[in-house]
Design a protein around this motif. Structure first.
Motif, PDB file in Angstrom:
ATOM      1  N   PHE A  82       9.408   7.030  -3.142  1.00 35.63           N
ATOM      2  CA  PHE A  82       8.107   7.396  -2.579  1.00 35.63           C
ATOM      3  C   PHE A  82       6.975   6.889  -3.462  1.00 35.63           C
ATOM      4  O   PHE A  82       5.995   6.306  -2.961  1.00 35.63           O
ATOM      5  N   THR A  83       7.111   7.088  -4.760  1.00 41.93           N
ATOM      6  CA  THR A  83       6.067   6.655  -5.696  1.00 41.93           C
ATOM      7  C   THR A  83       5.881   5.143  -5.651  1.00 41.93           C
ATOM      8  O   THR A  83       4.748   4.639  -5.616  1.00 41.93           O
ATOM      9  N   LEU A  84       6.994   4.415  -5.650  1.00 41.62           N
ATOM     10  CA  LEU A  84       6.940   2.953  -5.611  1.00 41.62           C
ATOM     11  C   LEU A  84       6.307   2.453  -4.311  1.00 41.62           C
ATOM     12  O   LEU A  84       5.458   1.543  -4.331  1.00 41.62           O
ATOM     13  N   LEU A  85       6.681   3.061  -3.203  1.00 45.64           N
ATOM     14  CA  LEU A  85       6.121   2.674  -1.905  1.00 45.64           C
ATOM     15  C   LEU A  85       4.638   3.004  -1.825  1.00 45.64           C
ATOM     16  O   LEU A  85       3.846   2.215  -1.292  1.00 45.64           O
ATOM     17  N   LEU A  86       4.251   4.150  -2.370  1.00 46.19           N
ATOM     18  CA  LEU A  86       2.835   4.534  -2.360  1.00 46.19           C
ATOM     19  C   LEU A  86       2.010   3.586  -3.226  1.00 46.19           C
ATOM     20  O   LEU A  86       0.898   3.177  -2.843  1.00 46.19           O
ATOM     21  N   LEU A  87       2.535   3.202  -4.390  1.00 47.94           N
ATOM     22  CA  LEU A  87       1.832   2.248  -5.257  1.00 47.94           C
ATOM     23  C   LEU A  87       1.630   0.915  -4.549  1.00 47.94           C
ATOM     24  O   LEU A  87       0.546   0.323  -4.590  1.00 47.94           O
ATOM     25  N   PHE A  88       2.696   0.435  -3.915  1.00 47.80           N
ATOM     26  CA  PHE A  88       2.585  -0.817  -3.171  1.00 47.80           C
ATOM     27  C   PHE A  88       1.544  -0.710  -2.064  1.00 47.80           C
ATOM     28  O   PHE A  88       0.697  -1.604  -1.896  1.00 47.80           O
ATOM     29  N   SER A  89       1.608   0.361  -1.290  1.00 51.09           N
ATOM     30  CA  SER A  89       0.711   0.526  -0.141  1.00 51.09           C
ATOM     31  C   SER A  89      -0.748   0.583  -0.565  1.00 51.09           C
ATOM     32  O   SER A  89      -1.621  -0.039   0.062  1.00 51.09           O
TER      33      SER A  89
ATOM     34  N   ILE B  12      -4.474   3.395   6.996  1.00 51.36           N
ATOM     35  CA  ILE B  12      -3.163   3.249   7.634  1.00 51.36           C
ATOM     36  C   ILE B  12      -2.204   2.514   6.708  1.00 51.36           C
ATOM     37  O   ILE B  12      -1.063   2.936   6.503  1.00 51.36           O
ATOM     38  N   TYR B  13      -2.662   1.399   6.142  1.00 57.69           N
ATOM     39  CA  TYR B  13      -1.819   0.647   5.208  1.00 57.69           C
ATOM     40  C   TYR B  13      -1.505   1.467   3.962  1.00 57.69           C
ATOM     41  O   TYR B  13      -0.410   1.367   3.393  1.00 57.69           O
TER      42      TYR B  13
ATOM     43  N   LEU C  95       5.865  -5.476  -6.212  1.00 56.45           N
ATOM     44  CA  LEU C  95       6.153  -4.068  -5.914  1.00 56.45           C
ATOM     45  C   LEU C  95       7.027  -3.933  -4.670  1.00 56.45           C
ATOM     46  O   LEU C  95       7.995  -3.154  -4.649  1.00 56.45           O
ATOM     47  N   LEU C  96       6.697  -4.695  -3.621  1.00 55.84           N
ATOM     48  CA  LEU C  96       7.481  -4.623  -2.388  1.00 55.84           C
ATOM     49  C   LEU C  96       8.879  -5.200  -2.587  1.00 55.84           C
ATOM     50  O   LEU C  96       9.854  -4.684  -2.027  1.00 55.84           O
ATOM     51  N   LEU C  97       8.981  -6.252  -3.384  1.00 51.93           N
ATOM     52  CA  LEU C  97      10.289  -6.856  -3.637  1.00 51.93           C
ATOM     53  C   LEU C  97      11.204  -5.869  -4.372  1.00 51.93           C
ATOM     54  O   LEU C  97      12.388  -5.730  -4.017  1.00 51.93           O
ATOM     55  N   ILE C  98      10.672  -5.171  -5.367  1.00 54.54           N
ATOM     56  CA  ILE C  98      11.460  -4.157  -6.085  1.00 54.54           C
ATOM     57  C   ILE C  98      11.887  -3.052  -5.130  1.00 54.54           C
ATOM     58  O   ILE C  98      13.052  -2.617  -5.128  1.00 54.54           O
ATOM     59  N   PHE C  99      10.950  -2.603  -4.292  1.00 58.05           N
ATOM     60  CA  PHE C  99      11.242  -1.558  -3.312  1.00 58.05           C
ATOM     61  C   PHE C  99      12.333  -2.013  -2.342  1.00 58.05           C
ATOM     62  O   PHE C  99      13.249  -1.241  -2.011  1.00 58.05           O
TER      63      PHE C  99
ATOM     64  N   LEU D 201       7.792 -11.493   5.470  1.00 61.10           N
ATOM     65  CA  LEU D 201       7.112 -10.262   5.073  1.00 61.10           C
ATOM     66  C   LEU D 201       6.580 -10.342   3.650  1.00 61.10           C
ATOM     67  O   LEU D 201       5.400 -10.079   3.395  1.00 61.10           O
ATOM     68  N   TRP D 202       7.420 -10.715   2.693  1.00 61.72           N
ATOM     69  CA  TRP D 202       7.045 -10.669   1.282  1.00 61.72           C
ATOM     70  C   TRP D 202       5.988 -11.721   0.938  1.00 61.72           C
ATOM     71  O   TRP D 202       5.044 -11.437   0.207  1.00 61.72           O
ATOM     72  N   PHE D 203       6.116 -12.927   1.492  1.00 62.44           N
ATOM     73  CA  PHE D 203       5.127 -13.968   1.221  1.00 62.44           C
ATOM     74  C   PHE D 203       3.786 -13.652   1.883  1.00 62.44           C
ATOM     75  O   PHE D 203       2.728 -13.929   1.313  1.00 62.44           O
ATOM     76  N   ASP D 204       3.814 -13.081   3.086  1.00 64.54           N
ATOM     77  CA  ASP D 204       2.552 -12.709   3.744  1.00 64.54           C
ATOM     78  C   ASP D 204       1.894 -11.525   3.054  1.00 64.54           C
ATOM     79  O   ASP D 204       0.668 -11.394   3.081  1.00 64.54           O
ATOM     80  N   ILE D 205       2.702 -10.662   2.444  1.00 64.37           N
ATOM     81  CA  ILE D 205       2.139  -9.592   1.610  1.00 64.37           C
ATOM     82  C   ILE D 205       1.413 -10.198   0.415  1.00 64.37           C
ATOM     83  O   ILE D 205       0.303  -9.786   0.061  1.00 64.37           O
ATOM     84  N   ALA D 206       2.004 -11.223  -0.199  1.00 65.48           N
ATOM     85  CA  ALA D 206       1.371 -11.909  -1.329  1.00 65.48           C
ATOM     86  C   ALA D 206       0.089 -12.598  -0.897  1.00 65.48           C
ATOM     87  O   ALA D 206      -0.875 -12.651  -1.662  1.00 65.48           O
ATOM     88  N   ARG D 207       0.064 -13.132   0.325  1.00 60.60           N
ATOM     89  CA  ARG D 207      -1.123 -13.826   0.830  1.00 60.60           C
ATOM     90  C   ARG D 207      -2.325 -12.884   0.888  1.00 60.60           C
ATOM     91  O   ARG D 207      -3.444 -13.257   0.507  1.00 60.60           O
ATOM     92  N   VAL D 208      -2.109 -11.657   1.321  1.00 62.32           N
ATOM     93  CA  VAL D 208      -3.212 -10.694   1.451  1.00 62.32           C
ATOM     94  C   VAL D 208      -3.361  -9.844   0.189  1.00 62.32           C
ATOM     95  O   VAL D 208      -4.469  -9.637  -0.297  1.00 62.32           O
ATOM     96  N   GLY D 209      -2.231  -9.356  -0.329  1.00 56.76           N
ATOM     97  CA  GLY D 209      -2.282  -8.379  -1.411  1.00 56.76           C
ATOM     98  C   GLY D 209      -1.999  -8.929  -2.793  1.00 56.76           C
ATOM     99  O   GLY D 209      -1.924  -8.149  -3.758  1.00 56.76           O
ATOM    100  N   GLY D 210      -1.824 -10.235  -2.913  1.00 59.43           N
ATOM    101  CA  GLY D 210      -1.609 -10.819  -4.230  1.00 59.43           C
ATOM    102  C   GLY D 210      -0.175 -10.674  -4.718  1.00 59.43           C
ATOM    103  O   GLY D 210       0.661 -10.011  -4.109  1.00 59.43           O
ATOM    104  N   THR D 211       0.092 -11.302  -5.853  1.00 62.82           N
ATOM    105  CA  THR D 211       1.444 -11.332  -6.412  1.00 62.82           C
ATOM    106  C   THR D 211       1.920  -9.946  -6.840  1.00 62.82           C
ATOM    107  O   THR D 211       3.107  -9.641  -6.771  1.00 62.82           O
TER     108      THR D 211
END
Length: 396
Positions: free
Chosen positions: A53-60, A80-81, A317-321, A302-312
């Motif tokens: 939960f903590t990891l997902l919340l940090l990523f979000s 929402i995000y 964080l999402l990759l670890i999750f 998913l992971w590359f498009d996350i990097a496009r908007v949310g940076g590396t």
């Protein structure tokens, strides 16, 4: 869902959850927010909080902060995000309470996936009835409000229905006749809708999940059961091919015309995605704070498009999750090997999510599916906790 499942979860929460899945007129996020609020008031909430939960919340939150600088979908998506992924992870843990047995947990997963697909199913069927199966334009208007939804986005709603044949093979004797008919008809309609939308991704997900689930089941069945199974599958396959033509010039394959053999968008390049993945990998190092979609479009991952908007940082964080929860799914499957039906659901749903995530942007059009994925992971996490507790009690 049966009354026993609804009673164990609570009528209000079930209604809010189902309304969120149906998403009437694109206002499902309001019901999702109310559902999250109802979970926050739960006295046992503190027990549900974990590292996941903590990891997902940090990523979000990290992703939402970066999203502030490029509000493509509207400012409401900041919250929402930031809150929905972690919130629905807790909802999954709360829904999977100790009063649910394994078959009831399977029914909860299947019913959720079925209801999630209903608006898209009705929308595509309506289009087929109105315009026929052979059309030039693959995109279809959603039944809620009539907004035209890209075909690939609409097809994503059927991703969990692609697992139904595996469920029928794993638990055919456990289902009553009405449920069998519902499953069979849902799968047939879903395949028709996917063919109408021209989604190669969904067909690929069906074949991959079905083959892997077969391999999983074969190792746990007797020789007699395996011979019977393959005999029935061979018969069904031959009857199917006798009545359905998959020639590239046939009506049923019209939506795929020219796409399979295209050098740029054919299967060899994953629909033209491989070049974008290569550029995205380079940008992870050269543009760690993200890049604009106008550079080369969506990365279709998913992971590359996350990097496009949310940076590396969001990417890491999402990759670890993702890796952590892939391990959790594996642990759930191995925890009680004799639970063939539920384990098949864990395998198929897990694979379906990851296969789709690998080839689509998700947050830019499929976000409700990612939220569903978080709900699924919450169920998995609580399943592991519940069954480990039972095993510890038995050993003590």
């Amino acid at each position: 869902m049966s009354n026993s499942i609804i009673n164990s979860i609570g009528y209000l929460r079930v209604i809010l959850f189902l309304t969120y899945l149906i998403d009437p007129f694109n206002y499902g996020y309001l019901f999702g927010a109310l559902l999250i609020i109802s979970i926050i008031t739960d006295k046992l909430l503190v027990e549900k909080l974990d590292f996941n939960f903590t990891l997902l919340l940090l990523f979000s939150i990290c992703y939402a902060i970066f999203y502030i600088f490029n509000l493509e979908l509207g400012s409401q998506f900041i919250l929402i995000y930031a809150l929905f992924p972690a919130g629905f992870y807790l909802i999954g843990k709360t829904f999977n309470n100790k009063s649910l047995n394994n078959i009831q947990l399977f029914y909860l997963l299947f019913a959720s996936g079925f209801i999630f697909s209903l608006p898209a199913m009705v929308s595509v069927l309506t289009s087929i009835i109105d315009k026929g199966f052979v059309v030039i334009e693959r995109d279809v208007p959603m039944i809620w409000g009539g907004n035209v939804i890209p075909a690939t986005n609409m097809a994503a709603y059927f991703v969990l229905n692609m697992s139904i044949p595996a469920f029928l093979v794993a638990g055919f004797k456990k289902f009553n006749l009405p449920l069998k008919l519902l499953m069979i008809s849902t799968f047939i309609i879903s395949v028709l809708c996917v063919l109408r939308l021209g989604s190669r991704t969904q067909l690929s997900i069906f074949f991959i999940t079905f083959i892997i689930s077969l391999i999983f089941l074969i190792r746990r069945q007797t020789v007699k059961q395996n011979v019977t199974l393959f005999g029935i599958l061979f018969l069904i396959f031959n009857v199917f091919l006798s009545y359905v033509s998959f020639d590239k010039d046939s009506d049923i394959m019209s939506a795929f015309a020219g796409r399979m053999e295209s050098k740029k968008y054919g299967a060899a390049t994953a629909g033209g995605r491989t070049e974008r993945w290569t550029k995205s990998i380079v940008n992870l190092w050269e543009k760690p704070l993200g890049w604009d979609v106008t550079d080369f479009g969506f990365s279709h991952n998913l992971w590359f498009d996350i990097a496009r908007v949310g940076g590396t940082l969001s990417f890491i964080l999402l990759l670890i999750f993702t890796i952590k929860n892939a391990v959790n799914i594996k642990k759930a499957i191995l925890l009680i090997p004799q639970n063939a039906l539920l384990n098949t659901a864990f395998i198929c749903y897990g694979l379906s999510f990851y296969l789709l995530f690998f080839v689509e942007p998700i947050f830019d059009g499929y976000f409700p599916l990612f939220v569903f994925y978080c709900f699924f992971l919450g169920i998995i996490a609580q399943y592991n906790i519940n069954n480990r507790a039972i095993k510890n009690e038995q050993n003590s």
